[in-house]
Motif scaffolding. Structure first.
Motif, PDB file in Angstrom:
ATOM      1  N   GLY A 160       0.815  -1.203   0.000  1.00  0.00           N
ATOM      2  CA  GLY A 160       0.000   0.000   0.000  1.00  0.00           C
ATOM      3  C   GLY A 160       0.852   1.259   0.000  1.00  0.00           C
ATOM      4  N   PRO A 161       0.212   2.433  -0.047  1.00  0.00           N
ATOM      5  CA  PRO A 161       0.937   3.691  -0.060  1.00  0.00           C
ATOM      6  C   PRO A 161       1.631   3.943   1.277  1.00  0.00           C
ATOM      7  N   HIS A 162       2.582   4.835   1.261  1.00  0.00           N
ATOM      8  CA  HIS A 162       3.275   5.247   2.478  1.00  0.00           C
ATOM      9  C   HIS A 162       2.245   5.737   3.498  1.00  0.00           C
ATOM     10  N   PRO A 163       2.472   5.506   4.804  1.00  0.00           N
ATOM     11  CA  PRO A 163       1.488   5.920   5.817  1.00  0.00           C
ATOM     12  C   PRO A 163       1.094   7.391   5.733  1.00  0.00           C
ATOM     13  N   ALA A 164       2.052   8.257   5.409  1.00  0.00           N
ATOM     14  CA  ALA A 164       1.718   9.678   5.300  1.00  0.00           C
ATOM     15  C   ALA A 164       0.773   9.925   4.126  1.00  0.00           C
ATOM     16  N   ALA A 178       0.403  18.590  -0.932  1.00  0.00           N
ATOM     17  CA  ALA A 178      -0.054  17.280  -0.454  1.00  0.00           C
ATOM     18  C   ALA A 178      -1.562  17.160  -0.611  1.00  0.00           C
ATOM     19  N   LEU A 179      -2.258  18.241  -0.325  1.00  0.00           N
ATOM     20  CA  LEU A 179      -3.711  18.259  -0.461  1.00  0.00           C
ATOM     21  C   LEU A 179      -4.128  18.098  -1.925  1.00  0.00           C
ATOM     22  N   ALA A 180      -3.429  18.811  -2.808  1.00  0.00           N
ATOM     23  CA  ALA A 180      -3.740  18.727  -4.239  1.00  0.00           C
ATOM     24  C   ALA A 180      -3.527  17.315  -4.764  1.00  0.00           C
ATOM     25  N   SER A 181      -2.439  16.678  -4.332  1.00  0.00           N
ATOM     26  CA  SER A 181      -2.169  15.322  -4.823  1.00  0.00           C
ATOM     27  C   SER A 181      -3.207  14.334  -4.320  1.00  0.00           C
ATOM     28  N   ALA A 182      -3.645  14.507  -3.069  1.00  0.00           N
ATOM     29  CA  ALA A 182      -4.661  13.614  -2.519  1.00  0.00           C
ATOM     30  C   ALA A 182      -6.001  13.820  -3.219  1.00  0.00           C
ATOM     31  N   LEU A 204      -6.976   9.578   3.063  1.00  0.00           N
ATOM     32  CA  LEU A 204      -8.143   9.257   3.876  1.00  0.00           C
ATOM     33  C   LEU A 204      -8.855  10.528   4.324  1.00  0.00           C
ATOM     34  N   ALA A 205      -8.082  11.536   4.731  1.00  0.00           N
ATOM     35  CA  ALA A 205      -8.680  12.798   5.172  1.00  0.00           C
ATOM     36  C   ALA A 205      -9.468  13.453   4.045  1.00  0.00           C
ATOM     37  N   VAL A 206      -8.914  13.430   2.834  1.00  0.00           N
ATOM     38  CA  VAL A 206      -9.595  14.029   1.687  1.00  0.00           C
ATOM     39  C   VAL A 206     -10.806  13.194   1.292  1.00  0.00           C
ATOM     40  N   ARG A 207     -10.676  11.890   1.347  1.00  0.00           N
ATOM     41  CA  ARG A 207     -11.784  11.012   0.976  1.00  0.00           C
ATOM     42  C   ARG A 207     -13.005  11.288   1.848  1.00  0.00           C
ATOM     43  N   ARG A 208     -12.775  11.495   3.129  1.00  0.00           N
ATOM     44  CA  ARG A 208     -13.886  11.759   4.047  1.00  0.00           C
ATOM     45  C   ARG A 208     -14.603  13.056   3.675  1.00  0.00           C
ATOM     46  N   VAL A 209     -13.829  14.066   3.332  1.00  0.00           N
ATOM     47  CA  VAL A 209     -14.435  15.346   2.947  1.00  0.00           C
ATOM     48  C   VAL A 209     -15.216  15.198   1.646  1.00  0.00           C
ATOM     49  N   LEU A 210     -14.671  14.479   0.689  1.00  0.00           N
ATOM     50  CA  LEU A 210     -15.364  14.298  -0.586  1.00  0.00           C
ATOM     51  C   LEU A 210     -16.670  13.537  -0.410  1.00  0.00           C
ATOM     52  N   HIS A 211     -16.669  12.543   0.475  1.00  0.00           N
ATOM     53  CA  HIS A 211     -17.920  11.829   0.762  1.00  0.00           C
ATOM     54  C   HIS A 211     -18.958  12.808   1.310  1.00  0.00           C
ATOM     55  N   VAL A 261       7.777  11.594  -0.321  1.00  0.00           N
ATOM     56  CA  VAL A 261       7.743  10.224  -0.834  1.00  0.00           C
ATOM     57  C   VAL A 261       7.095  10.156  -2.215  1.00  0.00           C
ATOM     58  N   GLN A 262       6.298  11.193  -2.573  1.00  0.00           N
ATOM     59  CA  GLN A 262       5.702  11.235  -3.911  1.00  0.00           C
ATOM     60  C   GLN A 262       6.513  12.084  -4.892  1.00  0.00           C
ATOM     61  N   SER A 263       7.656  12.571  -4.407  1.00  0.00           N
ATOM     62  CA  SER A 263       8.536  13.423  -5.222  1.00  0.00           C
ATOM     63  C   SER A 263       7.801  14.648  -5.759  1.00  0.00           C
ATOM     64  N   LEU A 264       6.959  15.218  -4.915  1.00  0.00           N
ATOM     65  CA  LEU A 264       6.239  16.434  -5.297  1.00  0.00           C
ATOM     66  C   LEU A 264       7.085  17.653  -4.962  1.00  0.00           C
ATOM     67  N   PRO A 265       7.371  18.513  -5.921  1.00  0.00           N
ATOM     68  CA  PRO A 265       8.141  19.724  -5.620  1.00  0.00           C
ATOM     69  C   PRO A 265       7.303  20.678  -4.774  1.00  0.00           C
ATOM     70  N   VAL A 266       7.927  21.302  -3.796  1.00  0.00           N
ATOM     71  CA  VAL A 266       7.213  22.248  -2.932  1.00  0.00           C
ATOM     72  C   VAL A 266       7.985  23.556  -2.853  1.00  0.00           C
ATOM     73  N   TRP A 267       7.253  24.601  -2.529  1.00  0.00           N
ATOM     74  CA  TRP A 267       7.840  25.933  -2.396  1.00  0.00           C
ATOM     75  C   TRP A 267       7.673  26.389  -0.956  1.00  0.00           C
ATOM     76  N   ASP A 268       8.770  26.811  -0.336  1.00  0.00           N
ATOM     77  CA  ASP A 268       8.724  27.318   1.033  1.00  0.00           C
ATOM     78  C   ASP A 268       8.662  28.843   0.993  1.00  0.00           C
ATOM     79  N   ASP A 269       7.508  29.375   1.321  1.00  0.00           N
ATOM     80  CA  ASP A 269       7.268  30.815   1.289  1.00  0.00           C
ATOM     81  C   ASP A 269       8.177  31.515   2.299  1.00  0.00           C
ATOM     82  N   PRO A 270       9.012  32.456   1.856  1.00  0.00           N
ATOM     83  CA  PRO A 270       9.893  33.158   2.800  1.00  0.00           C
ATOM     84  C   PRO A 270       9.127  33.941   3.855  1.00  0.00           C
TER      85      PRO A 270
END
Length: 339
Positions: A2-6, A52-56, A12-19, A194-203
């Motif tokens: 299965g996917p990484h726990p994170a 992370a939210l967008a990918s989920a 799962l959090a997004v799935r609940r909201v979509l339901h 773990v999904q190799s998603l590039p992120v931007w850290d807002d200064p």
């Protein structure tokens, strides 16, 4: 395997909201096509939480028959912010989200830089949601953000509603959803890694000129050092308990308001005095807002002054509230008038 726990946790959090969204909005109100599945947008800055939210959302939406899109808001506060927004649009498009757009806003000065940016951002998100007929907009606020919000509320001394932090659903019809309030910031960052998603850290997130940044990088670490690592969880739990209490008191005040008004609509001092202070001040707040005082500018200190017209009457004059609302005591009544 299965996917990484994170990753599993954020999905799962997004799935609940979509339901939940599907239950409340089984079909779309989109002008592009009545009867289509509901559209859910993710508000994405390009940071770890919102990526992370967008990918989920991109993973879960097709499996539930939900259309998924994204929006990023360019506040124009940093050099190259337009390029950053374009990059976020590219990343969201690569996740197969559609529609995707960037919205430029003009940030004012009222309430300070953080409040002004927040107001401009939500106004832009509301406009996008209306234009596309979106059923919901997902926001990436985490449990850490909730803890920071509670600390800020404590510092302002603005009452139990302030301590209740951010709601899991807010806005018109519960438009804004926050799936990650039960997850910590590190879970979202780990999911991106773990999904190799590039992120931007807002200064701005590490700039001590901003109050929330100081809370995040100075106040919370000091509290955790002195009190232990459970501070963030405890503050987030405080937010939920405070929200439950505040909701109950608000309901009590809403029910009590009509009973303390006379035939002309003015408030009867004797009946107000008989109410518990927490309920009475909520009734006063509701009355002030109804008279034209802006909710965002009405603070505890204003209500305390009005309350003294009831509990500490010594012939004092009118109390001036934001929105040019004047409150005065006349013949056993509180009279609120604008202008």
């Amino acid at each position: 395997m299965g996917p990484h726990p994170a990753v599993a946790a954020i999905r799962l959090a997004v799935r609940r909201v979509l339901h939940d969204v599907l239950t409340l909005a089984p079909t779309s109100s989109s002008p592009q096509g009545a009867g289509e599945p509901p559209l859910v947008l993710v508000a994405c800055s390009g940071g770890a939480d919102s990526m992370a939210l967008a990918s989920a959302l991109a993973f879960e939406a097709p499996r539930l028959g939900v259309r998924a899109g994204g929006v990023t808001v360019d506040h124009g506060l940093q050099q190259g912010s337009d390029l950053r927004a374009a990059e976020v649009v590219s990343r969201l498009t690569a996740l197969d989200l559609d529609p995707v757009e960037a919205v430029r806003v003009d940030v004012g000065r009222e309430g300070g830089p953080e409040a002004a940016a927040r107001d401009a951002r939500y106004a832009a998100l509301d406009a996008v949601a209306e234009r596309h007929g979106a059923a919901a907009i997902l926001l990436g606020h985490t449990r850490d953000d909730q803890a920071e919000t509670v600390l800020l509320g404590l510092a302002r001394g603005s009452g139990i509603r302030s301590l209740s932090g951010m709601a899991t659903a807010s806005g018109v019809g519960g438009r804004y959803r926050r799936p990650f309030l039960g997850l910590d910031r590190q879970t979202a960052r780990k999911a991106c890694m773990v999904q190799s998603l590039p992120v931007w850290d807002d200064p701005h997130n590490v700039d001590p000129a901003y109050t929330r940044s100081r809370v995040r990088h100075e106040a919370l670490p000091v509290l955790e050092k002195a009190l232990g690592k459970g501070v963030v969880e405890a503050l987030a739990r405080t937010a939920q308990l405070s929200r439950d209490d505040a909701d109950a008191l608000d309901s009590w005040a809403a029910a009590a308001e009509s009973s303390v008004r006379d035939d002309s609509g003015d408030l009867e001092v004797a009946k107000l005095y008989a109410l518990p202070p927490a309920v009475r001040r909520r009734v006063l707040r509701r009355a002030a807002i109804a008279a034209g005082s802006p909710p965002g500018s009405l603070f505890a200190r204003h209500l305390e002054e009005v309350d003294r017209l009831i509990t500490g009457w010594r012939g004092q004059g009118a109390i001036n509230l934001p929105g040019r609302v004047a409150v005065r005591r006349q013949g056993g009544r509180l009279v609120l008038r604008q202008g």
